[in-house]
Design a protein around this motif. Structure first.
Motif, PDB file in Angstrom:
ATOM      1  N   GLN A  55      35.025  29.587  48.099  1.00 32.33           N
ATOM      2  CA  GLN A  55      36.386  29.321  48.465  1.00 32.33           C
ATOM      3  C   GLN A  55      37.267  29.311  47.304  1.00 32.33           C
ATOM      4  O   GLN A  55      38.664  29.318  47.336  1.00 32.33           O
ATOM      5  CB  GLN A  55      36.827  28.213  49.573  1.00 32.33           C
ATOM      6  CG  GLN A  55      36.318  28.555  50.817  1.00 32.33           C
ATOM      7  CD  GLN A  55      36.639  27.415  51.784  1.00 32.33           C
ATOM      8  OE1 GLN A  55      36.692  27.692  53.088  1.00 32.33           O
ATOM      9  NE2 GLN A  55      37.080  26.138  51.076  1.00 32.33           N
ATOM     10  N   SER A  56      36.833  29.500  46.039  1.00 27.15           N
ATOM     11  CA  SER A  56      37.641  29.553  44.859  1.00 27.15           C
ATOM     12  C   SER A  56      38.529  30.692  45.012  1.00 27.15           C
ATOM     13  O   SER A  56      38.329  31.848  45.320  1.00 27.15           O
ATOM     14  CB  SER A  56      36.735  29.408  43.634  1.00 27.15           C
ATOM     15  OG  SER A  56      36.004  28.410  43.485  1.00 27.15           O
ATOM     16  N   PRO A  57      39.948  30.313  44.413  1.00 28.08           N
ATOM     17  CA  PRO A  57      40.923  31.500  44.727  1.00 28.08           C
ATOM     18  C   PRO A  57      40.453  32.815  43.826  1.00 28.08           C
ATOM     19  O   PRO A  57      39.911  32.754  42.845  1.00 28.08           O
ATOM     20  CB  PRO A  57      42.104  30.926  44.056  1.00 28.08           C
ATOM     21  CG  PRO A  57      42.036  29.698  44.399  1.00 28.08           C
ATOM     22  CD  PRO A  57      40.483  29.408  44.072  1.00 28.08           C
ATOM     23  N   PHE A  58      40.710  33.870  44.631  1.00 24.32           N
ATOM     24  CA  PHE A  58      40.302  35.214  43.836  1.00 24.32           C
ATOM     25  C   PHE A  58      41.748  35.891  43.318  1.00 24.32           C
ATOM     26  O   PHE A  58      42.837  35.232  43.594  1.00 24.32           O
ATOM     27  CB  PHE A  58      40.015  36.321  44.657  1.00 24.32           C
ATOM     28  CG  PHE A  58      38.536  35.889  45.523  1.00 24.32           C
ATOM     29  CD1 PHE A  58      37.509  36.637  45.322  1.00 24.32           C
ATOM     30  CD2 PHE A  58      38.425  35.028  46.724  1.00 24.32           C
ATOM     31  CE1 PHE A  58      36.326  36.346  45.680  1.00 24.32           C
ATOM     32  CE2 PHE A  58      37.334  34.826  47.100  1.00 24.32           C
ATOM     33  CZ  PHE A  58      36.115  35.684  46.655  1.00 24.32           C
ATOM     34  N   THR A  59      41.673  36.843  42.317  1.00 24.84           N
ATOM     35  CA  THR A  59      42.774  37.155  41.473  1.00 24.84           C
ATOM     36  C   THR A  59      42.497  38.986  41.753  1.00 24.84           C
ATOM     37  O   THR A  59      41.627  39.471  41.429  1.00 24.84           O
ATOM     38  CB  THR A  59      42.971  36.939  40.190  1.00 24.84           C
ATOM     39  OG1 THR A  59      43.128  35.450  40.127  1.00 24.84           O
ATOM     40  CG2 THR A  59      44.066  37.677  39.724  1.00 24.84           C
ATOM     41  N   ILE A  60      43.716  39.381  42.587  1.00 24.10           N
ATOM     42  CA  ILE A  60      43.663  40.853  42.920  1.00 24.10           C
ATOM     43  C   ILE A  60      44.630  41.468  42.369  1.00 24.10           C
ATOM     44  O   ILE A  60      45.877  41.254  42.934  1.00 24.10           O
ATOM     45  CB  ILE A  60      43.250  41.429  44.568  1.00 24.10           C
ATOM     46  CG1 ILE A  60      41.815  40.440  44.395  1.00 24.10           C
ATOM     47  CG2 ILE A  60      43.212  42.561  44.692  1.00 24.10           C
ATOM     48  CD1 ILE A  60      41.648  40.553  45.929  1.00 24.10           C
ATOM     49  N   ASN A  61      44.617  42.743  41.288  1.00 24.81           N
ATOM     50  CA  ASN A  61      45.681  43.045  40.728  1.00 24.81           C
ATOM     51  C   ASN A  61      46.972  42.079  40.490  1.00 24.81           C
ATOM     52  O   ASN A  61      48.127  42.029  40.623  1.00 24.81           O
ATOM     53  CB  ASN A  61      46.322  44.233  41.896  1.00 24.81           C
ATOM     54  CG  ASN A  61      45.520  45.071  42.356  1.00 24.81           C
ATOM     55  OD1 ASN A  61      44.624  45.438  41.519  1.00 24.81           O
ATOM     56  ND2 ASN A  61      45.684  45.778  43.515  1.00 24.81           N
ATOM     57  N   GLY A  62      46.489  40.823  39.803  1.00 22.90           N
ATOM     58  CA  GLY A  62      47.458  39.952  39.283  1.00 22.90           C
ATOM     59  C   GLY A  62      48.067  39.002  40.654  1.00 22.90           C
ATOM     60  O   GLY A  62      48.649  38.061  40.418  1.00 22.90           O
ATOM     61  N   THR A  63      47.636  39.079  41.676  1.00 25.12           N
ATOM     62  CA  THR A  63      47.901  38.409  42.817  1.00 25.12           C
ATOM     63  C   THR A  63      46.815  37.433  43.193  1.00 25.12           C
ATOM     64  O   THR A  63      45.608  37.686  43.532  1.00 25.12           O
ATOM     65  CB  THR A  63      48.411  39.294  44.139  1.00 25.12           C
ATOM     66  OG1 THR A  63      49.210  40.218  43.800  1.00 25.12           O
ATOM     67  CG2 THR A  63      48.692  38.266  45.365  1.00 25.12           C
ATOM     68  N   PRO A  64      47.079  36.063  43.188  1.00 21.21           N
ATOM     69  CA  PRO A  64      45.965  35.073  43.488  1.00 21.21           C
ATOM     70  C   PRO A  64      46.009  35.089  45.225  1.00 21.21           C
ATOM     71  O   PRO A  64      46.747  34.957  45.930  1.00 21.21           O
ATOM     72  CB  PRO A  64      46.601  33.629  43.228  1.00 21.21           C
ATOM     73  CG  PRO A  64      48.202  34.110  42.901  1.00 21.21           C
ATOM     74  CD  PRO A  64      48.291  35.579  42.693  1.00 21.21           C
ATOM     75  N   ILE A  65      44.736  34.911  45.486  1.00 24.89           N
ATOM     76  CA  ILE A  65      44.285  35.085  46.860  1.00 24.89           C
ATOM     77  C   ILE A  65      43.512  33.840  47.255  1.00 24.89           C
ATOM     78  O   ILE A  65      42.508  33.715  46.887  1.00 24.89           O
ATOM     79  CB  ILE A  65      43.851  36.328  47.287  1.00 24.89           C
ATOM     80  CG1 ILE A  65      44.637  37.393  47.173  1.00 24.89           C
ATOM     81  CG2 ILE A  65      43.167  36.287  48.879  1.00 24.89           C
ATOM     82  CD1 ILE A  65      45.898  37.395  48.369  1.00 24.89           C
TER      83      ILE A  65
END
Length: 498
Positions: free
Chosen positions: A179-189
């Motif tokens: 569940q650690s946050p992801f970063t996709i195209n500079g966007t934290p998810i």
């Protein structure tokens, strides 16, 4: 001497010839061995992908074999055991692999679901969602507690097999890592995961049964606070009950095992009954009484809610026609679900039913739960606007139990809000509860809505609600839910104002 020298030279030439032949044979053998080694490697790779053979040097004696194998590979169907997006096994590949590992009697199966993943696609697009799924699959392969087998089963469901049983602490740690946050195209998810677990030591069976039990564990996880659940023995019994309920619902509607009762509502100003709420009841021939709280969600899940809603509208309006012919005039409220609001034809269907029974639109009220409105507010408002234009009344049921209630209330084209009975708990002793309830009533009334309060059980609570300005009261203190004939018998009393 000369003859002996000639003989020696001849022997040397013969020896060189023999050595040459042996070297040529050795080289040919080595070439054949290299070819066979490359052939075995490339054929083994066909388990994961159908690709033509690509061997640079093919010994002449093996050329027909090489050509035939390539033709066979081109004729075989594509391998369906892999998920194209993540490279993990899919459900078909997983079942095939598990079957080869049977019997499996130790360890844990884990099924992980990304909660509300569809909202990622809705907000950011499918490409963004695909990247998230790919990154999630990569993270599965980097877990400190490495699974022996991984697969992507559905859009956002991932399977893990561990050869040792997992404790709940280990499951929590596993979920924490994932569940650690992801970063996709500079966007934290950030993602929230729901986890189902099957302990093989206690619950091993054939592959299909184990996967079915794992699905049941995940289903439990979706409705638990911790979002982690294990399969237990009685879960199969519960599923069999649910399947029986779904299977027998159409027959129950047809044979009148499902029926309507009507709970009167009391107008505070006159003390009389001007409205009733239609409530469904089901006396199952095998299972006995089944609560709507159980069978309505199952009907929604099985895609049968349209059938129930159409039946309910038909029952209510047919009864209204009979009551009006007998001189009983009131407004009947009927509950509709989230799925009903998704229907573009709902307003036209209501209009057709009213016309068929020659009923005025004000004799019908549609009740929609607040949570269903929040699922897709714009769609709901559009549908409700069209229903209001017919002259049908609208009520927001269970008001105050959903999120952002006050912020959304001004957008809803309703006539009435119904305040849920949970707001009455401790009302006589808890001043904070009284302040919250009174504020809710005041805000709704200042926005132009009528206010109904549900669950009124005592005269003391009734008096408090009257003082707070409620318009209509519903509960056992005034009247219980009744069959149509019973309501007719009690109609004079309900109109007496007492």
């Amino acid at each position: 001497m000369m003859i002996m020298g000639l003989i020696g030279i001849a022997l040397l030439i013969v020896l060189i010839g023999v050595i040459y032949l042996l070297l040529a044979k050795y080289q040919a053998l080595a070439k054949q061995q290299r070819f066979l080694s490359q052939l075995c490697t490339q054929l083994d790779q066909q388990k994961s992908a159908r690709q033509p053979l690509n061997i640079a040097v093919v010994p002449q004696e093996f050329a027909p074999l090489y050509h035939s194998i390539n033709q066979l590979l081109s004729a075989l169907p594509a391998n369906t055991g892999k998920d194209k997006l993540t490279g993990l096994s899919n459900r078909v590949g997983l079942k095939r692999t598990l079957a080869s590992m049977m019997p499996l009697t130790q360890g844990s199966f884990v099924l992980i679901d990304i909660y509300r993943f569809r909202y990622v696609n809705d907000l950011f697009g499918f490409v963004f969602g695909d990247i998230l799924l790919s990154q999630f699959a990569e993270r599965l392969g980097q877990l400190s507690l490495a699974p022996k087998l991984m697969a992507r089963l559905n859009g956002d469901e991932f399977f893990l097999y561990f050869d040792k049983p997992l404790t709940e602490t280990q499951l929590l740690q596993l979920r924490g890592q994932l569940q650690s946050p992801f970063t996709i195209n500079g966007t934290p998810i950030s993602v929230t995961l729901q986890v189902g677990c099957l302990q093989l030591t206690q619950h091993h069976a054939d592959v299909s049964m184990m996967l079915k039990r794992l699905d049941l564990a995940l289903k439990k996880a979706r409705i638990t606070r911790s979002a982690i659940a294990y399969y237990h023995d009685n879960d199969d019994i519960r599923q069999l009950r649910e399947l029986k309920i779904i299977d027998s619902l159409p027959k129950g509607l047809k044979r009148n095992h499902v029926y309507m009762v009507y709970q009167p509502k009391q107008d505070v100003k006159t003390g009389r009954c001007t409205q009733v709420e239609a409530l469904m009841r089901w006396e199952h021939e095998e299972l006995g009484f089944i609560s709507p709280a159980e069978f309505i969600p199952l009907a929604e899940y099985a895609g049968m809610i349209d059938l129930i809603s159409q039946w309910a509208l038909e029952q209510v309006l047919a009864q209204q026609a009979r009551w009006r012919a007998a001189g009983i005039e009131l407004c009947v409220a009927v509950n509709l679900s989230t799925r009903d609001l998704d229907s573009d034809t709902l307003p036209a269907e209501i209009a057709a039913h009213l016309a068929h029974y020659q009923l005025p639109p004000e004799c019908l009220m549609i009740e929609i739960t607040e949570s269903s409105l929040m699922a897709d507010l714009n769609k709901a408002v559009d549908t409700l606007d069209k229903i209001r234009q017919l002259g049908v009344k609208l009520a927001i049921d269970d008001f105050g139990t959903g999120h952002s209630s006050l912020a959304y209330l001004k957008h809803l084209p309703a006539n009435e809000v119904k305040i849920d009975k949970v707001f009455l708990r401790g009302l006589e002793q808890d001043r904070s509860a009284a302040f919250i309830l009174e504020a809710s009533i005041n805000i709704a009334k200042k926005l132009g809505y009528e206010v109904t309060v549900e669950g009124v059980e005592t005269p003391e609570i009734r008096e408090i609600l009257v003082q707070m300005g409620a318009d209509t009261l519903q509960g056992m203190h005034y009247a219980k839910p009744m069959r149509a004939a019973e309501l007719e018998m009690n109609w004079a009393q309900l109109q007496s104002g007492h």
